[in-house]
Design an enzyme around this catalytic site. Structure first.
Site, PDB file in Angstrom:
ATOM      1  N   ASP A   1       0.831  -1.214   0.000  1.00 37.85           N
ATOM      2  CA  ASP A   1       0.000   0.000   0.000  1.00 37.85           C
ATOM      3  C   ASP A   1       0.861   1.259   0.000  1.00 37.85           C
ATOM      4  O   ASP A   1       1.979   1.258   0.541  1.00 37.85           O
ATOM      5  CB  ASP A   1      -0.918  -0.029   1.235  1.00 37.85           C
ATOM      6  CG  ASP A   1      -2.058   0.966   1.111  1.00 37.85           C
ATOM      7  OD1 ASP A   1      -2.401   1.361  -0.025  1.00 37.85           O
ATOM      8  OD2 ASP A   1      -2.623   1.345   2.159  1.00 37.85           O
TER       9      ASP A   1
ATOM     10  N   ASN B   1       1.180   3.500  -2.952  1.00 40.11           N
ATOM     11  CA  ASN B   1       1.669   3.964  -4.262  1.00 40.11           C
ATOM     12  C   ASN B   1       1.140   5.358  -4.584  1.00 40.11           C
ATOM     13  O   ASN B   1       1.879   6.218  -5.069  1.00 40.11           O
ATOM     14  CB  ASN B   1       1.193   3.024  -5.376  1.00 40.11           C
ATOM     15  CG  ASN B   1       1.833   1.661  -5.301  1.00 40.11           C
ATOM     16  OD1 ASN B   1       2.757   1.449  -4.517  1.00 40.11           O
ATOM     17  ND2 ASN B   1       1.342   0.725  -6.095  1.00 40.11           N
ATOM     18  N   GLY B   2      -0.156   5.565  -4.331  1.00 41.30           N
ATOM     19  CA  GLY B   2      -0.787   6.848  -4.666  1.00 41.30           C
ATOM     20  C   GLY B   2      -0.165   7.983  -3.873  1.00 41.30           C
ATOM     21  O   GLY B   2       0.188   9.034  -4.434  1.00 41.30           O
TER      22      GLY B   2
ATOM     23  N   HIS C   1       2.225   3.670  -9.067  1.00 46.09           N
ATOM     24  CA  HIS C   1       2.015   2.255  -9.397  1.00 46.09           C
ATOM     25  C   HIS C   1       3.192   1.717 -10.220  1.00 46.09           C
ATOM     26  O   HIS C   1       3.625   0.583 -10.032  1.00 46.09           O
ATOM     27  CB  HIS C   1       0.692   2.074 -10.152  1.00 46.09           C
ATOM     28  CG  HIS C   1      -0.523   2.412  -9.336  1.00 46.09           C
ATOM     29  ND1 HIS C   1      -0.723   1.946  -8.048  1.00 46.09           N
ATOM     30  CD2 HIS C   1      -1.615   3.186  -9.596  1.00 46.09           C
ATOM     31  CE1 HIS C   1      -1.861   2.412  -7.573  1.00 46.09           C
ATOM     32  NE2 HIS C   1      -2.429   3.170  -8.487  1.00 46.09           N
TER      33      HIS C   1
ATOM     34  N   SER D   1      -7.701  -5.521  -4.760  1.00 47.02           N
ATOM     35  CA  SER D   1      -8.761  -6.090  -3.914  1.00 47.02           C
ATOM     36  C   SER D   1     -10.123  -6.020  -4.598  1.00 47.02           C
ATOM     37  O   SER D   1     -10.303  -5.272  -5.573  1.00 47.02           O
ATOM     38  CB  SER D   1      -8.826  -5.323  -2.589  1.00 47.02           C
ATOM     39  OG  SER D   1      -9.381  -4.034  -2.792  1.00 47.02           O
TER      40      SER D   1
ATOM     41  N   GLU E   1     -12.557  -4.540  -3.423  1.00 53.23           N
ATOM     42  CA  GLU E   1     -12.991  -3.149  -3.217  1.00 53.23           C
ATOM     43  C   GLU E   1     -12.296  -2.183  -4.177  1.00 53.23           C
ATOM     44  O   GLU E   1     -12.827  -1.106  -4.463  1.00 53.23           O
ATOM     45  CB  GLU E   1     -12.725  -2.711  -1.765  1.00 53.23           C
ATOM     46  CG  GLU E   1     -13.617  -3.377  -0.732  1.00 53.23           C
ATOM     47  CD  GLU E   1     -13.264  -4.831  -0.463  1.00 53.23           C
ATOM     48  OE1 GLU E   1     -12.106  -5.235  -0.702  1.00 53.23           O
ATOM     49  OE2 GLU E   1     -14.159  -5.593  -0.021  1.00 53.23           O
ATOM     50  N   ASN E   2     -11.111  -2.565  -4.691  1.00 47.78           N
ATOM     51  CA  ASN E   2     -10.403  -1.682  -5.628  1.00 47.78           C
ATOM     52  C   ASN E   2     -11.160  -1.514  -6.953  1.00 47.78           C
ATOM     53  O   ASN E   2     -10.899  -0.578  -7.713  1.00 47.78           O
ATOM     54  CB  ASN E   2      -8.979  -2.172  -5.893  1.00 47.78           C
ATOM     55  CG  ASN E   2      -8.031  -2.023  -4.717  1.00 47.78           C
ATOM     56  OD1 ASN E   2      -7.090  -2.786  -4.549  1.00 47.78           O
ATOM     57  ND2 ASN E   2      -8.267  -1.018  -3.868  1.00 47.78           N
ATOM     58  N   TRP E   3     -12.149  -2.409  -7.209  1.00 48.43           N
ATOM     59  CA  TRP E   3     -12.998  -2.226  -8.402  1.00 48.43           C
ATOM     60  C   TRP E   3     -13.791  -0.916  -8.306  1.00 48.43           C
ATOM     61  O   TRP E   3     -14.310  -0.431  -9.298  1.00 48.43           O
ATOM     62  CB  TRP E   3     -13.974  -3.386  -8.570  1.00 48.43           C
ATOM     63  CG  TRP E   3     -13.330  -4.664  -9.036  1.00 48.43           C
ATOM     64  CD1 TRP E   3     -13.263  -5.842  -8.344  1.00 48.43           C
ATOM     65  CD2 TRP E   3     -12.688  -4.917 -10.297  1.00 48.43           C
ATOM     66  NE1 TRP E   3     -12.606  -6.797  -9.084  1.00 48.43           N
ATOM     67  CE2 TRP E   3     -12.251  -6.258 -10.288  1.00 48.43           C
ATOM     68  CE3 TRP E   3     -12.439  -4.140 -11.429  1.00 48.43           C
ATOM     69  CZ2 TRP E   3     -11.572  -6.831 -11.352  1.00 48.43           C
ATOM     70  CZ3 TRP E   3     -11.772  -4.713 -12.512  1.00 48.43           C
ATOM     71  CH2 TRP E   3     -11.343  -6.050 -12.458  1.00 48.43           C
TER      72      TRP E   3
ATOM     73  N   ARG F   1      -4.833  -1.688   9.413  1.00 44.83           N
ATOM     74  CA  ARG F   1      -6.012  -2.499   9.081  1.00 44.83           C
ATOM     75  C   ARG F   1      -5.612  -3.576   8.086  1.00 44.83           C
ATOM     76  O   ARG F   1      -4.553  -3.487   7.458  1.00 44.83           O
ATOM     77  CB  ARG F   1      -7.145  -1.629   8.528  1.00 44.83           C
ATOM     78  CG  ARG F   1      -6.756  -0.725   7.364  1.00 44.83           C
ATOM     79  CD  ARG F   1      -7.957   0.074   6.861  1.00 44.83           C
ATOM     80  NE  ARG F   1      -7.598   1.010   5.819  1.00 44.83           N
ATOM     81  CZ  ARG F   1      -7.455   2.327   5.995  1.00 44.83           C
ATOM     82  NH1 ARG F   1      -7.684   2.861   7.173  1.00 44.83           N
ATOM     83  NH2 ARG F   1      -7.124   3.102   4.982  1.00 44.83           N
TER      84      ARG F   1
ATOM     85  N   SER G   1      -7.794  -4.632   5.547  1.00 42.81           N
ATOM     86  CA  SER G   1      -8.440  -4.343   4.246  1.00 42.81           C
ATOM     87  C   SER G   1      -8.849  -5.618   3.493  1.00 42.81           C
ATOM     88  O   SER G   1      -8.562  -5.767   2.301  1.00 42.81           O
ATOM     89  CB  SER G   1      -7.523  -3.476   3.375  1.00 42.81           C
ATOM     90  OG  SER G   1      -7.186  -2.278   4.036  1.00 42.81           O
TER      91      SER G   1
HETATM   92  C1  IPE Z   1      -5.244  -2.616   0.132  1.00 42.52           C
HETATM   93  O1  IPE Z   1      -4.982  -1.284  -0.114  1.00 42.52           O
HETATM   94  C2  IPE Z   1      -5.327  -3.369  -1.162  1.00 42.52           C
HETATM   95  C3  IPE Z   1      -4.072  -3.537  -1.866  1.00 42.52           C
HETATM   96  C4  IPE Z   1      -2.885  -3.159  -1.451  1.00 42.52           C
HETATM   97  C5  IPE Z   1      -4.170  -4.229  -3.127  1.00 42.52           C
HETATM   98  P1  IPE Z   1      -6.147  -0.203  -0.209  1.00 42.52           P
HETATM   99  O2  IPE Z   1      -5.518   1.107  -0.481  1.00 42.52           O
HETATM  100  O3  IPE Z   1      -7.184  -0.650  -1.178  1.00 42.52           O
HETATM  101  O4  IPE Z   1      -6.764  -0.269   1.260  1.00 42.52           O
HETATM  102  P2  IPE Z   1      -7.658   0.763   2.060  1.00 42.52           P
HETATM  103  O5  IPE Z   1      -8.736   1.223   1.131  1.00 42.52           O
HETATM  104  O6  IPE Z   1      -6.778   1.908   2.456  1.00 42.52           O
HETATM  105  O7  IPE Z   1      -8.151   0.012   3.240  1.00 42.52           O
HETATM  106  C1  IPE Z   2      -1.645   0.302  -3.336  1.00 47.73           C
HETATM  107  O1  IPE Z   2      -1.441   1.673  -3.341  1.00 47.73           O
HETATM  108  C2  IPE Z   2      -1.983  -0.239  -4.702  1.00 47.73           C
HETATM  109  C3  IPE Z   2      -3.370  -0.704  -4.834  1.00 47.73           C
HETATM  110  C4  IPE Z   2      -4.263  -0.713  -3.895  1.00 47.73           C
HETATM  111  C5  IPE Z   2      -3.763  -1.215  -6.122  1.00 47.73           C
HETATM  112  P1  IPE Z   2      -2.634   2.699  -3.300  1.00 47.73           P
HETATM  113  O2  IPE Z   2      -3.043   2.995  -4.709  1.00 47.73           O
HETATM  114  O3  IPE Z   2      -3.741   2.246  -2.422  1.00 47.73           O
HETATM  115  O4  IPE Z   2      -1.922   3.958  -2.672  1.00 47.73           O
HETATM  116  P2  IPE Z   2      -2.472   4.924  -1.546  1.00 47.73           P
HETATM  117  O5  IPE Z   2      -2.870   4.082  -0.380  1.00 47.73           O
HETATM  118  O6  IPE Z   2      -3.629   5.652  -2.135  1.00 47.73           O
HETATM  119  O7  IPE Z   2      -1.317   5.822  -1.241  1.00 47.73           O
HETATM  120 MG    MG Z   3      -4.080   2.452  -0.422  1.00 43.47          MG
END
Ligand code: IPE
Ligand code: IPE
Ligand code: MG
Length: 246
Positions: A14, A16-17, A31, A59, A61-63, A189, A191
């Site tokens: 987690d 990357n963003g 990413h 995940s 939920e990432n959809w 958490r 997740s």
């Molecule tokens: C968890 O990260 C899923 C992955 C790393 C693939 P998220 O960024 O989706 O989790 P939340 O939303 O902060 O719980």
């Molecule tokens: C994890 O990084 C990658 C995926 C969940 C696919 P995020 O994209 O959730 O990055 P943050 O948590 O927003 O920094």
């Molecule tokens: Mg994240």
């Protein structure tokens, strides 16, 4: 006293963003940078003799993310798999997937299947599981459905259902439970990751964002694990005299 290395490491990759946003870049760049860390961590874990590595890549939920970001992630997955295959073959690493992969776009599903088939070793040095379109609750629901079907067919009595039967109906029943779960990005958490499998897994949360999770960060997590005492509900004295899982 230093304990053994974990046999199975699972990672919630987690952050990357946030990594990209603090540099005033678009999330996509985070990413891309994160994908580079995957390569390094996979090679290092195999070299260290870790037998199973499970990575949470996308995940259920990432959809719900913006369609444009999902598109980037799927493209990156394919690009990455096409480059990773040689490294997996060279190092005798088996690729497995875990999740509702039929929800992935066809081009991603096909590439995933190609590399899974290519690396289908019976004696791999390490098994790398990519969790894609994965949800821990969904995995349990799917296991329960399979058991309910057996009950309906008269092959199983409800009273005879055991914990190991649920384990046997998970997506990858031959992969043992993780010993160590690492979460980068600092959130405390899980997740929806491996809910059943992490009952007695050691947790390690680091504020380091995934694109900054370089090899020294991995070694720090492994070292922390090696200094943990896994008690499985017993007392410390009991564990010291018989240091093994139940
Ligand atoms: C968890 O990260 C899923 C992955 C790393 C693939 P998220 O960024 O989706 O989790 P939340 O939303 O902060 O719980
Ligand atoms: C994890 O990084 C990658 C995926 C969940 C696919 P995020 O994209 O959730 O990055 P943050 O948590 O927003 O920094
Ligand atoms: Mg994240």
């Amino acid at each position: 006293m230093e304990g053994d290395l974990p046999k199975h490491v699972a990672i919630i990759m987690d952050g990357n963003g946030r990594w990209a946003q603090t540099r005033h870049f678009g999330r996509t760049l985070g990413h891309h940078e994160g994908a580079k860390r995957v390569d390094e961590i996979v090679s290092e874990c195999a070299d260290l003799g870790i037998r199973y590595l499970t990575l949470y890549a996308f995940s259920t939920e990432n959809w719900n993310r913006p369609a444009t970001e999902i598109k980037v992630l799927m493209g990156l997955l394919v690009q990455h798999l096409s480059a990773l295959d040689k490294k997996l073959v060279k190092n005798h690493i088996r690729l497995l997937s875990k999740g509702q992969v039929d929800r992935l776009p066809g081009f991603a599903r096909n590439e995933l299947q190609r590399v899974v088939d290519l690396t289908n070793y019976s004696d791999p040095k390490m098994s790398l599981t990519l969790c894609l379109s994965y949800g821990g609750r969904q995995e349990i629901v799917d296991a329960v459905k399979a058991l309910a079907q057996k009950v309906q067919d008269g092959k199983l009595a409800p009273d005879a259902i055991t914990e190991s039967m649920i384990t046997e109906h998970l997506y990858q029943p031959d992969v043992p439970d993780p010993d160590l779960l690492i979460r980068t990005g600092g959130e405390y958490r899980v997740s929806n990751f491996l809910l059943w499998e992490i009952a007695y897994t050691e947790l390690y949360v680091t504020p380091t964002l995934w694109p900054d999770f370089t090899l020294p960060e991995l070694h720090k997590a492994l070292d922390t694990y090696q200094h943990r005492e896994r008690r499985y509900g017993k007392t410390s004295e009991q564990v010291v005299s018989t240091p093994s899982a139940p």
